[in-house]
Design a protein around this motif. Structure first.
Motif, mmCIF file in Angstrom:
data_model
loop_
_atom_site.group_PDB
_atom_site.id
_atom_site.type_symbol
_atom_site.label_atom_id
_atom_site.label_comp_id
_atom_site.label_asym_id
_atom_site.label_seq_id
_atom_site.Cartn_x
_atom_site.Cartn_y
_atom_site.Cartn_z
ATOM 1 N N VAL A 132 46.239 39.733 26.536
ATOM 2 C CA VAL A 132 47.485 39.325 25.879
ATOM 3 C C VAL A 132 47.162 38.680 24.531
ATOM 4 O O VAL A 132 46.012 38.346 24.256
ATOM 5 N N CYS A 133 48.192 38.525 23.703
ATOM 6 C CA CYS A 133 47.981 37.818 22.444
ATOM 7 C C CYS A 133 48.776 36.518 22.495
ATOM 8 O O CYS A 133 49.594 36.324 23.403
ATOM 9 N N PRO A 134 48.558 35.608 21.560
ATOM 10 C CA PRO A 134 49.233 34.302 21.626
ATOM 11 C C PRO A 134 50.752 34.423 21.795
ATOM 12 O O PRO A 134 51.355 33.656 22.542
ATOM 13 N N LEU A 139 55.938 33.442 24.546
ATOM 14 C CA LEU A 139 57.146 34.129 25.022
ATOM 15 C C LEU A 139 57.347 33.939 26.530
ATOM 16 O O LEU A 139 58.450 33.649 26.990
ATOM 17 N N PHE A 140 56.265 34.095 27.291
ATOM 18 C CA PHE A 140 56.389 33.963 28.747
ATOM 19 C C PHE A 140 56.330 32.499 29.194
ATOM 20 O O PHE A 140 56.448 32.218 30.382
ATOM 21 N N SER A 144 52.298 26.143 25.587
ATOM 22 C CA SER A 144 52.941 25.931 24.282
ATOM 23 C C SER A 144 51.946 26.261 23.172
ATOM 24 O O SER A 144 50.745 26.433 23.425
ATOM 25 N N ARG A 145 52.445 26.303 21.950
ATOM 26 C CA ARG A 145 51.551 26.554 20.805
ATOM 27 C C ARG A 145 50.448 25.498 20.726
ATOM 28 O O ARG A 145 49.291 25.812 20.478
#
Ligand code: C5P
Length: 238
Positions: A132-134, A139-140, A144-145
């Motif tokens: 997966v990418c960040p 999104l899921f 968090s960032r």
């Protein structure tokens, strides 16, 4: 501390509750699996060796400022760990091309990468741990960032520490996988760091010392894990 009931059983480890709600017992099994469990074998003593190796590595990382779930070694197959909420994102760090990276991008195994690479995978047996990418992670809602930024920074710090740790015992750290969890408002390193979760090559001969021996039917799996442990104890043992 009293061990209570089985909370979760994975492919190579099991977690038990204890009389403290913040602590679990992590039990290392001899079961060894590859290709999403399609290849499975019990390798005598693997759990003991992996528990011992992971203990030495967690202790080393803690000494070097990395927060981990490790509390103490309880028995040859059991460690006491903090009960954290596992973030379902595996962080892989690569120094040298191998495994799925070599297959995915057609890069010859053994090619030294010009800088350490981090990759993310969604921890899901049913979906076969897709890369997966960040943006998927946000999104899921897996992290968090800020959490993901911390995990990646911490993974690269751990890579520098472990490259050095293994280099001192004449082993090249090719790549490895980390899992993190939330505990008391912090992100801590969880799971295990063992030859099941790392690629480790002998520095002078290039001999494979990790789980690829099992994946590729090369034999002498536990013997190689024991050799890693022997070198670690020779250099870092009390
Ligand atoms: O298979 P791949 O090349 O992506 O694996 C990269 C590293 O992560 C290897 O050291 C492998 O042992 C580890 N890994 C793991 N658990 C997974 C996937 C990979 O420990 N589910």
């Amino acid at each position: 501390m009293e061990k209570r009931e089985l909370l979760y059983e994975g492919k190579a480890k099991a977690l038990y509750t204890t009389d403290s709600e913040n602590l679990l017992v992590q039990y290392f099994k001899d079961d060894t699996t590859a290709f999403d469990g399609a290849k499975k074998e019990k390798l005598e003593d693997k759990g003991v060796i992996n528990c011992a190796i992971s203990t030495k590595i967690f202790e080393f990382l803690e000494k070097n400022g990395i927060k981990t779930h490790f509390v103490e070694l309880l028995s040859p197959r059991e460690m006491l760990v903090k009960r954290c909420e596992i973030i379902p994102v595996e962080v892989v760090v690569r120094n040298i091309a191998a495994g799925s990276f070599s297959r995915r991008y057609g890069v010859k195994e053994g090619t030294v990468l010009k800088e350490p690479l981090t990759e993310l995978f969604y921890k899901s047996d049913e979906l076969h741990d897709p890369m997966v990418c960040p943006n998927h992670v946000y999104l899921f809602g897996w992290a968090s960032r800020e959490e993901l930024a911390f995990m990646i920074k911490e993974a690269l710090k751990i890579n520098e520490l472990l490259k050095n740790f293994f280099n001192n015992v004449d082993i090249t750290l090719v790549d490895f996988k980390l899992e993190f969890g939330r505990y008391n408002g912090e992100i801590i390193l969880a799971d295990e760091i063992t030859p099941d979760s790392c690629r480790l090559w002998d520095k002078s001969t290039g001999e494979v010392l990790d789980k690829d021996r099992f994946r590729r039917d090369m034999g002498k799996v536990v013997e190689s894990y024991k050799e890693i442990y022997r070198r670690i104890m020779e250099r870092y043992g009390e």
